[in-house]
Design a protein around this motif. Structure first.
Motif, PDB file in Angstrom:
ATOM      1  N   SER A 154       0.853  -1.181   0.000  1.00  0.00           N
ATOM      2  CA  SER A 154       0.000   0.000   0.000  1.00  0.00           C
ATOM      3  C   SER A 154       0.893   1.236   0.000  1.00  0.00           C
ATOM      4  N   PRO A 155       1.360   1.610  -1.174  1.00  0.00           N
ATOM      5  CA  PRO A 155       2.332   2.688  -1.281  1.00  0.00           C
ATOM      6  C   PRO A 155       1.734   4.064  -0.978  1.00  0.00           C
ATOM      7  N   GLU A 303      -5.351  -2.073   4.922  1.00  0.00           N
ATOM      8  CA  GLU A 303      -4.518  -0.916   5.213  1.00  0.00           C
ATOM      9  C   GLU A 303      -5.094   0.374   4.632  1.00  0.00           C
ATOM     10  N   GLU A 304      -6.319   0.302   4.152  1.00  0.00           N
ATOM     11  CA  GLU A 304      -7.005   1.479   3.621  1.00  0.00           C
ATOM     12  C   GLU A 304      -6.246   2.160   2.510  1.00  0.00           C
ATOM     13  N   TYR A 305      -5.676   1.361   1.636  1.00  0.00           N
ATOM     14  CA  TYR A 305      -4.993   1.943   0.486  1.00  0.00           C
ATOM     15  C   TYR A 305      -6.046   2.476  -0.476  1.00  0.00           C
ATOM     16  N   PHE A 336      -4.850  -6.644  18.823  1.00  0.00           N
ATOM     17  CA  PHE A 336      -3.453  -6.251  19.006  1.00  0.00           C
ATOM     18  C   PHE A 336      -3.330  -4.841  19.557  1.00  0.00           C
ATOM     19  N   ASP A 337      -4.449  -4.190  19.750  1.00  0.00           N
ATOM     20  CA  ASP A 337      -4.454  -2.864  20.349  1.00  0.00           C
ATOM     21  C   ASP A 337      -3.515  -1.901  19.629  1.00  0.00           C
ATOM     22  N   ASN A 338      -3.583  -1.907  18.330  1.00  0.00           N
ATOM     23  CA  ASN A 338      -2.762  -0.993  17.559  1.00  0.00           C
ATOM     24  C   ASN A 338      -3.390  -0.842  16.181  1.00  0.00           C
ATOM     25  N   ASP A 339      -2.941   0.150  15.469  1.00  0.00           N
ATOM     26  CA  ASP A 339      -3.469   0.339  14.120  1.00  0.00           C
ATOM     27  C   ASP A 339      -3.112  -0.864  13.252  1.00  0.00           C
ATOM     28  N   VAL A 341      -2.302  -1.080  10.260  1.00  0.00           N
ATOM     29  CA  VAL A 341      -1.099  -0.862   9.447  1.00  0.00           C
ATOM     30  C   VAL A 341       0.136  -1.272  10.242  1.00  0.00           C
ATOM     31  N   LEU A 342       0.151  -0.856  11.506  1.00  0.00           N
ATOM     32  CA  LEU A 342       1.307  -1.166  12.332  1.00  0.00           C
ATOM     33  C   LEU A 342       1.358  -2.649  12.667  1.00  0.00           C
ATOM     34  N   GLY A 345       2.502  -4.443   9.574  1.00  0.00           N
ATOM     35  CA  GLY A 345       3.907  -4.075   9.377  1.00  0.00           C
ATOM     36  C   GLY A 345       4.807  -4.792  10.355  1.00  0.00           C
ATOM     37  N   GLU A 346       4.364  -4.846  11.596  1.00  0.00           N
ATOM     38  CA  GLU A 346       5.171  -5.488  12.632  1.00  0.00           C
ATOM     39  C   GLU A 346       5.356  -6.968  12.316  1.00  0.00           C
ATOM     40  N   LYS A 347       4.275  -7.616  11.888  1.00  0.00           N
ATOM     41  CA  LYS A 347       4.378  -9.041  11.592  1.00  0.00           C
ATOM     42  C   LYS A 347       5.304  -9.270  10.413  1.00  0.00           C
ATOM     43  N   LEU A 349       7.743  -7.355   9.480  1.00  0.00           N
ATOM     44  CA  LEU A 349       9.108  -7.087   9.915  1.00  0.00           C
ATOM     45  C   LEU A 349       9.619  -8.209  10.806  1.00  0.00           C
TER      46      LEU A 349
END
Lengths: 744, 248
Positions: A154-155, A303-305, A336-339, A341-342, A345-347, A349
């Protein structure tokens, strides 16, 4: 082929090429280079294609895509224009061995490395053998250099979107994903996304020399196993292994990647099941966008691209899918109590870090020596003074180059070429009007262009390329970021501004790197106000020469304050949010001559293609107006303004109008009008006012053309009107102020 | 159920008690809470990662069983476990740990203020009581005690929403040069920016080091992994972090 003739490929080689072309064009393969910024992507592209690259805008956007063609036969890579400096490691590189010996290490470590090296060689031989397939036939490789992208799932940036769209709309036969060995986890984020595509993939592990210096060892075989695609280690700036990379890519493309078993990331902790559910839903509803894997689509939706191929459709009639997307997103976010996108992204990474852990030895510290220099360059106290010194130094260097150039070639041109051309034209061209057109357009036009282009513009671009290649430009962006915020911009915008000091044309083009329309609008105004090298020549040739160099600095001060004022004004009036700077600062690198020259040429080329024709045409038109006295129709109505308000001699109006064509010609025209020294014709006050007005009043015709193309004509018109008003206002105020101060 | 975990003053009897509380309150069970609390305490006065060895020492159990439990917790996404570095809490785990800590400190308050137990004893008893307190019960105790802000030892009682009042939320701009911190969350309404930063590898759990602060306007030069980034202060304010203190 034109370009080949241009670069003087000898007849012998030409014949050789013709032969090759006939033999070679049996098969053609399209290769796309994809990689994150600063991984050496364009270095690889340049090494392969040399000067043969064609720059084109991606349809409907201002993002540039570079294309080039090379030919591959049994043992060689050919570029039709420039023989690339690619070489393979016949055996594990001596340089690598040298590097290893140089690093002080414990005995055990050295043993491990030596083993690693042997493994490396085996790996290399395996590929070398595997790709010895094109013995009888050659292949034509069309290489596309896609813009550097951190992500393609999702650029955000315009150029990243182009990368995604290109892969979607013109899927290449093979993708070469260039990754930076010094920063594996983040680079693998992109690789993981590319593995999802149904396009064969070859990974190029670049900068392994730098990685080694940073204490990073990568187990190529293990990486290959974990990704399921070929991995070729390279050192792009030395051309190492680039030939092998091409061969592997060609082989993979021809076999359609059948032997590949790409390993895809499975999201942990129940996310995978949710993604699957979403994928299934999309599949059931037959919402399959063109050439985009559903897995990517579902991640984009989460991710709402906004530009995701499906979003618009979904919003209208696919209520069910929209609800599912929202539900899955809520589930993930609450768990996961987070956005989301994060979380995603975290997974990703996490997985990339896992791969890195498996294949990489050593943690990697930035090279201490260059890091120390970088610390000084970005230092809180010394950073800005050093930047100032470097900028002033560069300008002085450009002036010196200009002076040397006009003292040598310039004299020669004036003394021999011009009279000869004049003689030829008057002798052989019958009609006077054609004579005038030829003389003003071709002779004077090319002369003027040459005298600005080579010493000022080319020198400036060389310096700019050095700053860019070493990574200093990014550091200037960091240093001045907060300052640019006051103008409604951010640090990144400093790059087109600096480019604009060479010539406003590439400066305006450079504004493409800015993300929002608002930023581009403001930057457009400011870049045009930046005094280019031609305007610099005016300032130096008049008021600084006859008055004092201090006047030049005062003018720069005035223009800078105008820019700040205008920027602040635009920031407050233009709607839209303002963002901050997020920009990678690459490690400092030593510049390489060939890369710099190639880069300079690619930039300079714009100046040749855009500016030169305009100058010739404009010169011809103006010549006709001048010779037949039509110019006075324009001058006369302007007299009250020029003489009464600005306090200039009436002929200055002609110079100002001529300056629309090319700014530095105003000085030349003044010299002609004055019949020698400008001093006899203008006072210091008049020169001062004149210099200010010419620097601000309107962008030159080449800049106007580019502005119209980039921003649309409405914007250009507004800009022209604003700058003219501003110049007249400021010129008048300065005039009356100086008069009040008692300056003649 | 799960083997090994014992309270610091643990006996097998207590173990069965804790499993029964686990059943009563459903997941998360008391032993999970014990672990998370211990990890949180370790991390609070140390660095990003807690070693399993230290954890075993604090909890008074064998390292092997700690490893087993930690892996189980990792699958439930309460923490991240890397063999070489140790354990680190996820946001979810941190939230639960703070909740446990809140109950623990409230229990201590109750014991000391109302029942007159000494400070030292209060801690041990509170370790067991904390698992029995429901949110309602907590609120009632707090009401009764006139909303104390700290435990008897002077440590702040975390709020019910998982924030600690006296420890203000740190963002990147609060750090000084060369300080390291761990990203907790990036709060920005602009999803584009969030995606951009995620793609560049600025993600929760990553360690950030402040390399330089620009001469004007506090633009930050930060290090994430081996990459350096320039970050406007406007954006740096959106990156919430917690400090990581090195052993040195």
């Amino acid at each position: 082929m034109n370009a080949r003739e241009m670069f003087g490929v000898s007849g012998h080689r030409k014949r050789k090429y013709r032969h090759r072309h006939q033999v070679l064009e049996t098969e053609s393969v399209r290769i796309a280079l994809v990689g994150q910024p600063n991984v050496g992507k364009s270095v690889i592209f340049n090494q392969w294609t040399g000067l043969g690259a064609i720059v084109s805008n991606y349809p409907g956007t201002t993002v540039e895509i570079l294309e080039g063609t090379v030919y591959l036969s049994k043992n060689d890579v050919f570029s039709p224009i420039w023989l690339p400096t690619v070489k393979d490691w016949e055996s594990p590189s001596e340089e690598i061995i040298k590097l290893e010996d140089a690093t002080p290490d414990s005995e055990g470590d050295r043993f491990r490395r030596r083993r690693g090296r042997r493994g490396f060689g085996r790996h290399f031989r395996k590929w070398k053998k595997d790709t010895e397939f094109e013995a009888e036939k050659g292949i034509r490789l069309d290489i596309v250099d896609l813009p550097g992208s951190y992500t393609i799932v999702s650029p955000t940036a315009e150029d990243e979107k182009v990368t995604l769209r290109y892969l979607q709309q013109n899927p290449p036969d093979v993708i070469i994903n260039i990754i930076d060995a010094t920063n594996l986890p983040r680079n693998l984020l992109l690789t993981l996304a590319l593995l999802e595509f149904d396009i064969p993939l070859v990974v190029c592990l670049n900068q392994i020399d730098l990685a080694q210096r940073m204490g990073i060892e990568v187990d190529i075989g293990a990486l290959e196993n974990l990704l399921g695609v070929p991995v070729i280690p390279t050192i792009a700036i030395h051309g190492k292994n680039l030939k092998l990379l091409l061969r592997v890519a060609a082989k993979t493309a021809i076999s359609k990647g059948r032997e590949q078993h790409p390993r895809r990331l499975l999201f942990p902790d129940g996310i995978e099941a949710k993604l699957r559910r979403l994928e299934q839903k999309l599949e059931n509803m037959q919402l399959c966008p063109l050439n985009l894997p559903l897995r990517i689509v579902s991640q984009q939706l989460l991710e709402e691209y906004a530009e995701c191929a499906l979003c618009i459709e979904l919003r209208h009639d696919q209520e069910e899918a929209v609800q599912l997307v929202q539900k899955v997103r809520d589930e993930i976010e609450s768990e996961f109590d987070n956005d989301v996108v994060l979380v995603l992204g975290e997974k990703r990474l996490d997985y990339a870090s896992y791969i890195t852990e498996q294949v990489q030895k050593g943690k990697g510290e930035r090279v201490p020596f260059t890091e120390r220099i970088s610390t000084v360059l970005t230092h809180r106290k010394f950073g800005l003074p050093i930047a100032l010194l470097i900028l002033i130094g560069s300008l002085l260097f450009i002036f010196a180059m200009g002076a040397i150039f006009s003292a040598t070639i310039g004299e020669f041109w004036e003394a021999f070429i011009n009279p000869m051309a004049e003689f030829l034209i008057t002798t052989y061209v019958p009609w006077p009007i054609l004579q005038i057109i030829l003389f003003y357009g071709l002779v004077l036009g090319i002369q003027g262009w040459l005298f600005i282009a080579i010493p000022y513009v080319a020198t400036f671009y060389i310096l700019l390329s050095i700053m860019e290649d070493t990574g200093y430009l990014a550091r200037i962006a960091f240093l001045l970021d907060a300052f640019m915020h006051r103008l409604g911009l951010h640090g990144r915008a400093i790059i087109p501004m600096l480019t604009g000091m060479g010539c406003n044309v590439p400066g305006v083009l450079g504004n493409r790197i800015l993300n929002t329309k608002r930023e581009r609008w403001i930057a457009g105004f400011l870049v045009v106000l930046v005094p280019c090298s031609a305007q610099l020549a005016i300032i130096l040739g008049t008021v600084a020469l006859y008055g004092s160099i201090i006047f030049a600095f005062i003018i720069y001060g005035i223009i800078l304050s105008v820019m700040i004022g205008l920027g602040a004004l635009l920031q407050h009036t233009l709607p839209g949010p303002s963002y901050g700077l997020v920009m990678e600062i690459p490690p400092l690198r030593a510049p390489r001559l060939t890369q710099i020259l190639k880069k300079t040429w690619i930039r300079f080329r714009e100046f040749v293609y855009i500016a030169l024709p305009l100058i010739i045409i404009g010169g011809a038109i103006l010549g006709v107006l001048l010779e037949f006295g039509y110019l006075y129709f324009i001058i006369n109505p302007a007299t009250p303004l020029v003489v009464g308000w600005l306090g200039l001699p009436p002929e200055a109006a002609a110079a100002l109008i001529y300056g629309i064509l090319r700014k530095e010609l105003t000085v030349e025209l003044l010299v002609v009008l004055a019949g020698g020294s400008i001093e006899t014709f203008m006072t210091i006050r008049q020169m001062f006012v004149f210099a200010i007005v010419t620097t601000i009043y309107i962008p030159c015709i080449a800049t106007i053309a580019v502005l119209g193309r980039e921003y649309g004509w409405k914007y250009t018109l507004v800009l022209a009107a604003t700058t003219i008003t501003l110049a007249l206002l400021l010129g008048g105020i300065v005039n009356w102020l100086l008069l009040g101060l008692g300056l003649p | 159920m799960n083997p090994g975990p014992r309270n610091p003053a643990g006996t097998t009897q207590e173990e069965s008690k804790s499993t029964s509380t686990a059943r009563r309150y459903d997941i998360p069970s008391a032993s999970i809470e014990e672990y998370l609390e211990a990890i949180f305490r370790l991390l609070q006065n140390k660095r990003k990662y807690a070693k399993t060895g230290e954890l075993a020492e604090v909890l008074g159990v064998k390292p092997a069983s700690v490893t087993q439990m930690v892996q189980k917790l990792a699958t439930k996404n309460y923490l991240k476990y890397e063999k070489s570095r140790g354990v680190l809490l996820t946001r979810k785990g941190r939230k639960l740990a703070l909740d446990v800590l809140r109950r623990h400190r409230i229990a201590e308050r109750l014991l000391v203020d109302l029942l007159g137990v000494s400070w030292e004893e209060a801690h041990d008893v509170a370790c067991e009581w904390e698992h029995m307190l429901t949110p309602e019960l907590c609120n009632r105790i707090l009401d009764r005690l006139d909303e104390p802000a700290t435990c008897p030892h002077g440590n702040p009682i975390p709020e019910a929403n998982g924030t600690v009042s006296s420890l203000p939320e740190l963002t990147l701009v609060d750090l000084v040069q060369n300080e390291k911190a761990v990203i907790d969350c990036i709060s920005n309404e602009n999803v584009d920016l969030l995606r951009m930063m995620a793609a560049m590898g600025m993600l929760p759990g990553e360690i950030v080091r402040i390399v330089q602060i620009s001469p004007i306007g506090d633009t930050l030069l930060i290090e994430v992994g081996t990459a350096h980034f320039a970050l406007s202060s406007k954006l740096a304010k959106c990156v919430r972090v917690h400090r990581e203190k090195d052993d040195e």
